[in-house]
Design an enzyme around this catalytic site. Structure first.
Site, PDB file in Angstrom:
ATOM      1  N   PRO A 123       0.785  -1.300   0.109  1.00 25.70           N
ATOM      2  CA  PRO A 123      -0.177  -0.028   0.283  1.00 25.70           C
ATOM      3  C   PRO A 123       0.964   1.038   0.290  1.00 25.70           C
ATOM      4  CG  PRO A 123       0.194  -1.006   1.779  1.00 25.70           C
ATOM      5  CD  PRO A 123       1.155  -2.262   1.366  1.00 25.70           C
ATOM      6  N   CYS A 124       1.376   1.231  -1.613  1.00 26.52           N
ATOM      7  CA  CYS A 124       2.409   3.200  -1.070  1.00 26.52           C
ATOM      8  C   CYS A 124       1.318   4.406  -0.910  1.00 26.52           C
ATOM      9  CB  CYS A 124       3.052   2.571  -2.488  1.00 26.52           C
ATOM     10  SG  CYS A 124       2.393   2.878  -4.054  1.00 26.52           S
TER      11      CYS A 124
END
Length: 159
Positions: A123-124
């Site tokens: 989850p950047c």
């Protein structure tokens, strides 16, 4: 070379392509819907598709998928730090640099996040600028904002 398999998923924020080898996900990204693929699905891509559907429906907060993103050792460390960010929360790039014990590597952490080949699952989108503003996302800032709102709303509804 390992065979490549693909699933394509229509989401509320665009088409997501899921690529895998025989045993693990290698890439998840947003693509323009350019017609049918010549690549077949496999159990791994179908598992990812199911979990992503659940995520977009607000029914899944963590992913249980085998992942093999290709990247340097530094990028791998950055991506491992990303998966430690809890659902519905955000971190600053500087905090991510601290987590990997490279506090002066804030820009390099940002570049590694930008090179993340497995969107959403790694989850950047949960990393924001120190001022609290949304910065860089390979899928576009509109998608980043949408993903953060989805998670924030699910967490708020669960309280």
């Amino acid at each position: 070379m390992n065979p490549v398999y693909q699933s394509v998923l229509t989401t509320p924020i665009g088409t997501v392509r899921i690529l895998a080898n025989d045993t693990a996900i290698t890439r998840i990204d947003f693509v323009d819907d350019d017609g049918p693929s010549t690549l077949a699905e496999n159990a791994v891509t179908l598992q990812a598709e199911t979990q992503l559907r659940e995520y977009f429906a607000g029914q899944r907060q963590t992913f249980e998928l085998p992942l093999v993103p290709a990247g340097t050792a530094f990028q791998q460390r950055c991506w491992q730090a990303l998966v430690q960010i809890p659902y519905g929360e955000t971190r600053y790039y500087a905090e991510q640099a601290q987590l990997i014990q490279r506090p002066s590597a804030v820009r390099a952490v940002g570049a590694a996040n930008g090179a993340n080949p497995i969107s959403i699952v790694v989850p950047c989108h949960r990393v924001i600028g120190k001022s609290g503003q949304l910065t860089g996302y390979a899928g576009g800032l509109d998608r980043k904002a949408w993903l953060l709102a989805l998670e924030r709303d699910a967490v708020t509804a669960g309280q």
